[in-house]
Design an enzyme around this catalytic site. Structure first.
Site, short mmCIF file in Angstrom:
data_model
loop_
_atom_site.label_atom_id
_atom_site.label_comp_id
_atom_site.label_asym_id
_atom_site.label_seq_id
_atom_site.Cartn_x
_atom_site.Cartn_y
_atom_site.Cartn_z
CB SER A 195 36.67 74.97 61.79
OG SER A 195 36.85 74.78 60.39
CE1 TYR B 226 31.49 74.16 61.56
CE2 TYR B 226 33.15 74.81 59.96
CZ TYR B 226 32.74 74.00 61.00
OH TYR B 226 33.60 73.03 61.50
N1 LIG Z 1 35.41 66.94 60.20
C1 LIG Z 1 36.04 68.04 59.81
O1 LIG Z 1 36.57 68.11 58.68
C2 LIG Z 1 36.16 69.21 60.74
C3 LIG Z 1 37.02 70.25 60.37
C4 LIG Z 1 37.14 71.35 61.21
C5 LIG Z 1 36.45 71.38 62.40
N2 LIG Z 1 35.63 70.36 62.75
C6 LIG Z 1 34.95 70.48 64.04
O2 LIG Z 1 35.24 69.33 64.82
C7 LIG Z 1 34.16 69.05 65.71
C8 LIG Z 1 33.73 67.60 65.53
O3 LIG Z 1 33.35 67.41 64.16
P1 LIG Z 1 33.13 65.96 63.52
O4 LIG Z 1 33.52 66.08 62.10
O5 LIG Z 1 33.75 64.92 64.37
O6 LIG Z 1 31.53 65.87 63.61
P2 LIG Z 1 30.56 64.62 63.50
O7 LIG Z 1 31.21 63.50 62.78
O8 LIG Z 1 29.30 65.18 62.93
O9 LIG Z 1 30.32 64.20 65.04
C9 LIG Z 1 29.68 65.10 65.86
C10 LIG Z 1 29.65 64.61 67.29
O10 LIG Z 1 29.08 65.67 68.07
C11 LIG Z 1 27.85 65.26 68.59
N3 LIG Z 1 26.91 66.35 68.47
C12 LIG Z 1 26.44 66.93 67.34
N4 LIG Z 1 25.58 67.92 67.65
C13 LIG Z 1 25.53 67.95 69.00
C14 LIG Z 1 24.79 68.71 69.92
N5 LIG Z 1 23.93 69.66 69.52
N6 LIG Z 1 24.96 68.46 71.24
C15 LIG Z 1 25.80 67.49 71.67
N7 LIG Z 1 26.52 66.73 70.84
C16 LIG Z 1 26.37 66.94 69.52
C17 LIG Z 1 27.41 64.04 67.81
O11 LIG Z 1 26.55 63.27 68.63
P3 LIG Z 1 25.45 62.25 68.01
O12 LIG Z 1 26.24 61.01 67.60
O13 LIG Z 1 24.49 61.97 69.10
O14 LIG Z 1 24.83 62.93 66.83
C18 LIG Z 1 28.78 63.41 67.52
O15 LIG Z 1 29.25 62.71 68.65
C19 LIG Z 1 33.06 70.08 65.36
O16 LIG Z 1 33.14 71.17 66.24
C20 LIG Z 1 33.44 70.52 63.95
O17 LIG Z 1 32.95 71.81 63.66
C21 LIG Z 1 35.47 69.28 61.94
#
Ligand SMILES: NC(=O)c1ccc[n+]([C@@H]2O[C@H](COP(=O)([O-])OP(=O)(O)OC[C@H]3O[C@@H](n4cnc5c(N)ncnc54)[C@H](OP(=O)(O)O)[C@@H]3O)[C@@H](O)[C@H]2O)c1
Length: 250
Positions: A145, A159
């Site tokens: 991130s 985080y």
């Molecule tokens: N969105 C942003 O703005 C942003 C920015 C920077 C970095 N990121 C990073 O990008 C990655 C994805 O983020 P996102 O925004 O797509 O998140 P999200 O919308 O919350 O989706 C999370 C995904 O990961 C799965 N997951 C969550 N906890 C888990 C666990 N303990 N074990 C296995 N699977 C798990 C969820 O499965 P379920 O459906 O079963 O819950 C879902 O498929 C993360 O590493 C996050 O830190 C996101």
């Protein structure tokens, strides 16, 4: 009859946290580039099954695996299941992540441990299980991130720590795995419209003002970078941290 050779034809990928958000966009992109794609999820089984059906309906191959990234044995098991189902593993995308914002003095120590287990230890466990199976040409992409380098909000200490650790782990592993012909890179998204950080959520008005391009990113835009790093042509890119953030950190 013409046969189209896609950029990832014959490859097998595993994406952690692939049922929703950025992970689901990566799963779809790697599948449309020709890879057989396994992905983990934590609890949303219906979403995971719907994604498998969507990919299969367009002629791809996908497999949903329930595996909590907080459990290192389950993570290693997901790598083993991928190899068993698809005959190998060439691409690992460590995407599953947890965000948890609150004042530093309100975190329980168990929450610190959970953040490290899901966001950092799982990356290491997956690499330990997958790298020995990959061989020359293996590709590992971690999803960090921009918060590793840029922290505009209070309450984000754990985080930020975890994503800085992912960047460090990437550099260390890149050097360890380079002799095996395996690259390890860290893609750092900026604000990206997902359930974790919705473009119409409570933080959105403030966050949008910090993004020079004037909008949140999409999962597909993060997936574009991951797809490039997964190709044979990216063999000379390793140990890199690449921001995909609409200029947020400039
Ligand atoms: N969105 C942003 O703005 C942003 C920015 C920077 C970095 N990121 C990073 O990008 C990655 C994805 O983020 P996102 O925004 O797509 O998140 P999200 O919308 O919350 O989706 C999370 C995904 O990961 C799965 N997951 C969550 N906890 C888990 C666990 N303990 N074990 C296995 N699977 C798990 C969820 O499965 P379920 O459906 O079963 O819950 C879902 O498929 C993360 O590493 C996050 O830190 C996101």
């Amino acid at each position: 009859m013409t046969t189209t050779i896609k950029s990832l034809s014959g490859k097998v990928a595993l994406v952690t946290g692939g049922s929703r958000g950025i992970g689901a966009a990566i799963v779809k992109r790697l599948a449309s580039d020709g890879a057989a794609v396994a992905f983990t999820y934590a609890s949303a089984q219906q979403k995971a099954e719907a994604l498998v059906q969507e990919i299969e309906a367009s002629g791809g191959r996908a497999l949903a695996l329930r595996a909590d990234s907080g459990d290192a044995i389950a993570v290693k098991g997901a790598v083993a299941e991928t190899v068993k189902a698809f005959g190998g593993i060439h691409i690992l995308v460590n995407n599953a992540g947890l965000a948890n914002l609150k004042p530093y003095d309100q975190f329980a120590i168990e929450e610190f441990d959970r953040m490290v287990a899901v966001n950092v230890r799982a990356v290491f466990a997956a690499v330990q299980a997958a790298a020995p199976q990959m061989g020359e040409g293996g590709r590992i992409v971690n999803i960090g991130s921009i918060n590793a380098d840029f922290n505009p909000f209070p309450g984000n200490s754990l985080y930020v720590m975890s994503k800085a650790a992912v960047a460090g782990l990437t550099r260390g592993l890149a050097r360890d795995l380079a002799p095996l012909g395996i690259t390890v890179n860290n893609v750092q998204p900026g604000p990206t419209d997902t359930d974790m950080n919705p473009a119409d959520g409570p933080y959105a008005p403030v966050v949008s003002g910090m993004i020079p391009v004037g909008r949140y990113g999409t999962g597909a835009e993060i997936a574009d970078m991951v797809a490039y790093l997964a190709t044979p042509g990216a063999a000379f890119v390793t140990g890199a941290t690449i921001n995909v953030d609409g200029g947020t950190t400039v």
